[in-house]
Scaffold this motif. Structure first.
Motif, PDB file in Angstrom:
ATOM      1  N   TRP A  76      73.067  44.303  50.679  1.00 59.50           N
ATOM      2  CA  TRP A  76      73.123  45.135  49.619  1.00 59.50           C
ATOM      3  C   TRP A  76      74.575  45.014  48.847  1.00 59.50           C
ATOM      4  O   TRP A  76      74.753  44.913  47.655  1.00 59.50           O
ATOM      5  N   GLN A  77      75.442  44.942  49.746  1.00 57.06           N
ATOM      6  CA  GLN A  77      76.855  44.410  49.215  1.00 57.06           C
ATOM      7  C   GLN A  77      77.442  43.260  50.013  1.00 57.06           C
ATOM      8  O   GLN A  77      77.444  43.343  51.305  1.00 57.06           O
ATOM      9  N   ARG A  78      78.153  42.220  49.241  1.00 57.98           N
ATOM     10  CA  ARG A  78      78.341  41.171  49.641  1.00 57.98           C
ATOM     11  C   ARG A  78      79.493  40.632  50.068  1.00 57.98           C
ATOM     12  O   ARG A  78      80.245  40.648  51.060  1.00 57.98           O
ATOM     13  N   LYS A  79      80.372  40.695  48.854  1.00 57.47           N
ATOM     14  CA  LYS A  79      81.924  40.126  49.121  1.00 57.47           C
ATOM     15  C   LYS A  79      82.877  41.295  48.410  1.00 57.47           C
ATOM     16  O   LYS A  79      83.838  41.395  48.957  1.00 57.47           O
ATOM     17  N   GLY A  80      82.241  41.754  47.138  1.00 61.62           N
ATOM     18  CA  GLY A  80      83.034  42.458  46.366  1.00 61.62           C
ATOM     19  C   GLY A  80      84.486  41.855  46.006  1.00 61.62           C
ATOM     20  O   GLY A  80      85.588  42.774  45.705  1.00 61.62           O
ATOM     21  N   VAL A  81      84.444  40.593  45.653  1.00 62.86           N
ATOM     22  CA  VAL A  81      85.796  39.855  45.242  1.00 62.86           C
ATOM     23  C   VAL A  81      85.623  39.538  43.919  1.00 62.86           C
ATOM     24  O   VAL A  81      84.543  39.403  43.041  1.00 62.86           O
ATOM     25  N   SER A  82      86.825  39.277  43.429  1.00 62.12           N
ATOM     26  CA  SER A  82      87.073  38.604  41.870  1.00 62.12           C
ATOM     27  C   SER A  82      87.203  37.234  41.962  1.00 62.12           C
ATOM     28  O   SER A  82      88.050  36.657  42.928  1.00 62.12           O
ATOM     29  N   GLY A  83      86.625  36.286  40.996  1.00 61.14           N
ATOM     30  CA  GLY A  83      86.968  35.069  40.917  1.00 61.14           C
ATOM     31  C   GLY A  83      86.236  34.194  41.813  1.00 61.14           C
ATOM     32  O   GLY A  83      86.437  32.993  41.870  1.00 61.14           O
ATOM     33  N   GLY A  84      84.957  34.747  42.557  1.00 61.91           N
ATOM     34  CA  GLY A  84      84.168  34.002  43.380  1.00 61.91           C
ATOM     35  C   GLY A  84      83.518  33.144  42.790  1.00 61.91           C
ATOM     36  O   GLY A  84      82.894  32.021  43.299  1.00 61.91           O
ATOM     37  N   TRP A  85      83.137  33.039  41.471  1.00 63.46           N
ATOM     38  CA  TRP A  85      82.455  32.187  40.422  1.00 63.46           C
ATOM     39  C   TRP A  85      82.979  30.760  40.658  1.00 63.46           C
ATOM     40  O   TRP A  85      82.302  29.744  40.508  1.00 63.46           O
ATOM     41  N   ILE A  87      81.195  56.528  31.702  1.00 62.65           N
ATOM     42  CA  ILE A  87      82.169  55.670  32.252  1.00 62.65           C
ATOM     43  C   ILE A  87      81.263  54.105  31.872  1.00 62.65           C
ATOM     44  O   ILE A  87      80.322  54.166  32.413  1.00 62.65           O
ATOM     45  N   VAL A  88      82.064  53.395  31.498  1.00 61.23           N
ATOM     46  CA  VAL A  88      81.610  51.951  31.278  1.00 61.23           C
ATOM     47  C   VAL A  88      82.641  51.188  32.099  1.00 61.23           C
ATOM     48  O   VAL A  88      83.895  51.007  32.019  1.00 61.23           O
ATOM     49  N   VAL A  89      81.683  50.347  33.040  1.00 59.18           N
ATOM     50  CA  VAL A  89      82.589  49.499  33.810  1.00 59.18           C
ATOM     51  C   VAL A  89      82.449  48.134  33.306  1.00 59.18           C
ATOM     52  O   VAL A  89      81.112  47.589  33.232  1.00 59.18           O
ATOM     53  N   ASP A  90      83.484  47.163  33.023  1.00 63.09           N
ATOM     54  CA  ASP A  90      83.236  45.944  32.477  1.00 63.09           C
ATOM     55  C   ASP A  90      83.565  44.917  33.659  1.00 63.09           C
ATOM     56  O   ASP A  90      84.618  45.340  34.567  1.00 63.09           O
ATOM     57  N   ARG A  91      83.134  43.682  33.682  1.00 67.46           N
ATOM     58  CA  ARG A  91      83.536  42.724  34.794  1.00 67.46           C
ATOM     59  C   ARG A  91      83.545  41.214  34.005  1.00 67.46           C
ATOM     60  O   ARG A  91      82.728  40.903  33.367  1.00 67.46           O
ATOM     61  N   ASN A  92      84.318  40.379  34.577  1.00 65.28           N
ATOM     62  CA  ASN A  92      84.256  38.848  34.295  1.00 65.28           C
ATOM     63  C   ASN A  92      82.761  38.546  34.286  1.00 65.28           C
ATOM     64  O   ASN A  92      82.329  38.818  35.320  1.00 65.28           O
ATOM     65  N   PRO A  93      82.199  38.040  33.211  1.00 66.71           N
ATOM     66  CA  PRO A  93      80.785  37.860  33.231  1.00 66.71           C
ATOM     67  C   PRO A  93      80.384  36.714  34.208  1.00 66.71           C
ATOM     68  O   PRO A  93      79.504  36.642  34.702  1.00 66.71           O
ATOM     69  N   LYS A  94      81.511  35.818  34.417  1.00 64.82           N
ATOM     70  CA  LYS A  94      81.146  34.792  35.525  1.00 64.82           C
ATOM     71  C   LYS A  94      80.798  35.331  36.929  1.00 64.82           C
ATOM     72  O   LYS A  94      80.176  34.901  37.612  1.00 64.82           O
ATOM     73  N   ASP A  95      81.736  36.544  37.212  1.00 61.15           N
ATOM     74  CA  ASP A  95      81.449  36.992  38.569  1.00 61.15           C
ATOM     75  C   ASP A  95      80.156  37.771  38.461  1.00 61.15           C
ATOM     76  O   ASP A  95      79.535  37.879  39.466  1.00 61.15           O
ATOM     77  N   CYS A  96      79.928  38.398  37.537  1.00 59.87           N
ATOM     78  CA  CYS A  96      78.616  39.178  37.202  1.00 59.87           C
ATOM     79  C   CYS A  96      77.172  38.090  37.450  1.00 59.87           C
ATOM     80  O   CYS A  96      76.546  38.556  38.278  1.00 59.87           O
ATOM     81  N   LEU A  97      77.535  36.898  37.159  1.00 61.36           N
ATOM     82  CA  LEU A  97      76.364  35.911  37.245  1.00 61.36           C
ATOM     83  C   LEU A  97      76.167  35.607  38.693  1.00 61.36           C
ATOM     84  O   LEU A  97      74.940  35.413  39.119  1.00 61.36           O
ATOM     85  N   ILE A  98      77.353  35.173  39.210  1.00 61.63           N
ATOM     86  CA  ILE A  98      77.300  35.072  40.561  1.00 61.63           C
ATOM     87  C   ILE A  98      76.640  36.012  41.428  1.00 61.63           C
ATOM     88  O   ILE A  98      75.744  35.763  42.433  1.00 61.63           O
ATOM     89  N   SER A  99      77.145  36.934  41.235  1.00 59.45           N
ATOM     90  CA  SER A  99      76.580  38.300  42.080  1.00 59.45           C
ATOM     91  C   SER A  99      75.266  38.557  41.811  1.00 59.45           C
ATOM     92  O   SER A  99      74.437  38.959  42.554  1.00 59.45           O
ATOM     93  N   LEU A 100      74.785  38.241  40.478  1.00 64.85           N
ATOM     94  CA  LEU A 100      73.402  38.657  40.120  1.00 64.85           C
ATOM     95  C   LEU A 100      72.366  37.208  40.776  1.00 64.85           C
ATOM     96  O   LEU A 100      71.475  37.719  41.319  1.00 64.85           O
ATOM     97  N   PHE A 101      72.877  36.342  40.792  1.00 64.88           N
ATOM     98  CA  PHE A 101      72.377  35.237  41.476  1.00 64.88           C
ATOM     99  C   PHE A 101      71.989  35.505  43.123  1.00 64.88           C
ATOM    100  O   PHE A 101      70.833  35.385  43.308  1.00 64.88           O
TER     101      PHE A 101
END
Length: 308
Positions: A269-278, A144-158
């Protein structure tokens, strides 16, 4: 190579290869030998994600589906068992020793291979295809490959950098600058996505978007279960949805075993789990810079591009 190594932007990371950065809790030799030669089983389920693209959530869904008849087992998992990245460990780097993180084994060698033959294994990875287990592409287990908006990935990584002990806290400006150089962990999002896109339409691969999972949780669970060859009743689907709801998982993980080993005292460990937070963090200039870079790199991959 030596000159490039001096330019690693964020502490507790290193160049695995030119332009490709990994955290020091992962060992180059282990990846090139143990991980590369990992023996894949037919019943394995691999999960491939770019960091912070929904790895934890999807693994919980896979775990719940695999153990639908004994779902309480999910409560017994330690934090390390929740996300057994195949490339993780051993932790021998001086910076890990300084943190007191000295007893993380090679997950590939110890935890995964200790699962009895015939028992289901969830095997997550953020690695590029060319350094993933060779047998993944010959035995072709369910992947299974899960893709996500890269901007949200970056915010979550930060935010991840601020929470976990094996990465170093940084400012948002430092994180953004590192990302634009391809110096955040696991390298460039576009390189990763295009590398795995080669297998997108293979029958053994399910490509799914994080945003679609958020929009239709139950439908996504059904899709994943069917892909895994699991026929669940409506009641069982509802149970998987219940135990993998974000708020349920967040509360359960507040007291999970092994939390203090991985997280800083104030870590989440888990913060907000939302989309568009960037949108709450990117400046106008950063957004324009990111978009230009993204669209240039993803040219020719229109079916995979996000409407940023």
């Amino acid at each position: 190579m030596a000159e490039e190594q001096e330019q690693v932007s964020l502490k507790k990371t290193y160049f695995f290869s030119p332009g490709y950065v990994l955290p020091v809790i992962m060992e180059k030799n282990n990846i090139e030998t143990v991980v590369k030669n990992f023996e894949v089983r037919d019943e394995d389920v691999f999960l491939v994600t770019f960091p912070k693209a929904g790895t934890n959530w999807t693994l919980e869904i896979i775990d719940a589906i695999q153990n639908i008849d004994n779902i309480d087992i999910l409560k017994e998992r330690s934090l390390m068992e929740k996300v057994p990245l195949i490339e993780l460990g051993p932790s021998t780097h001086p910076e890990m020793v300084e943190e007191g993180i000295t007893d993380v084994p090679s997950i590939c060698q110890v935890m995964l291979e200790s699962v009895p033959e015939g028992s289901p294994r969830r095997i997550p990875t953020h690695l590029l295809p060319d350094i993933s287990p060779t047998q993944l592409f010959t035995k072709k287990p369910k992947t299974i490959v899960v893709d996500r908006n890269p901007k949200d990935c970056l915010i979550s990584l930060f935010n991840w950098h601020q929470s976990v002990r094996f990465l170093d806290p940084c400012t948002w400006e430092e994180m953004f600058a590192a990302y634009m150089k391809g110096h955040t962990i696991y390298g460039d999002y576009c390189v990763f996505t295009k590398a795995w896109a080669k297998y997108k339409n293979e029958p053994w691969v399910l490509w799914i978007r994080y945003e679609d999972m958020k929009k239709d949780h139950k439908g996504s669970v059904r899709r994943i279960a069917e892909f895994m060859g699991k026929s669940l009743t409506e009641e069982q689907l509802d149970e998987v949805v219940r135990v993998t709801h974000f708020l349920y998982m967040k509360k359960a993980n507040e007291t999970i075993k092994g939390r203090e080993f991985i997280l800083r005292p104030e870590g989440v460990w888990q913060r907000k789990g939302v989309s568009g937070g960037w949108k709450n963090t990117f400046t106008v200039a950063q957004n324009e810079m990111f978009d230009k870079d993204y669209h240039e790199k993803m040219e020719g991959y229109e079916d995979l591009k996000y409407d940023l």
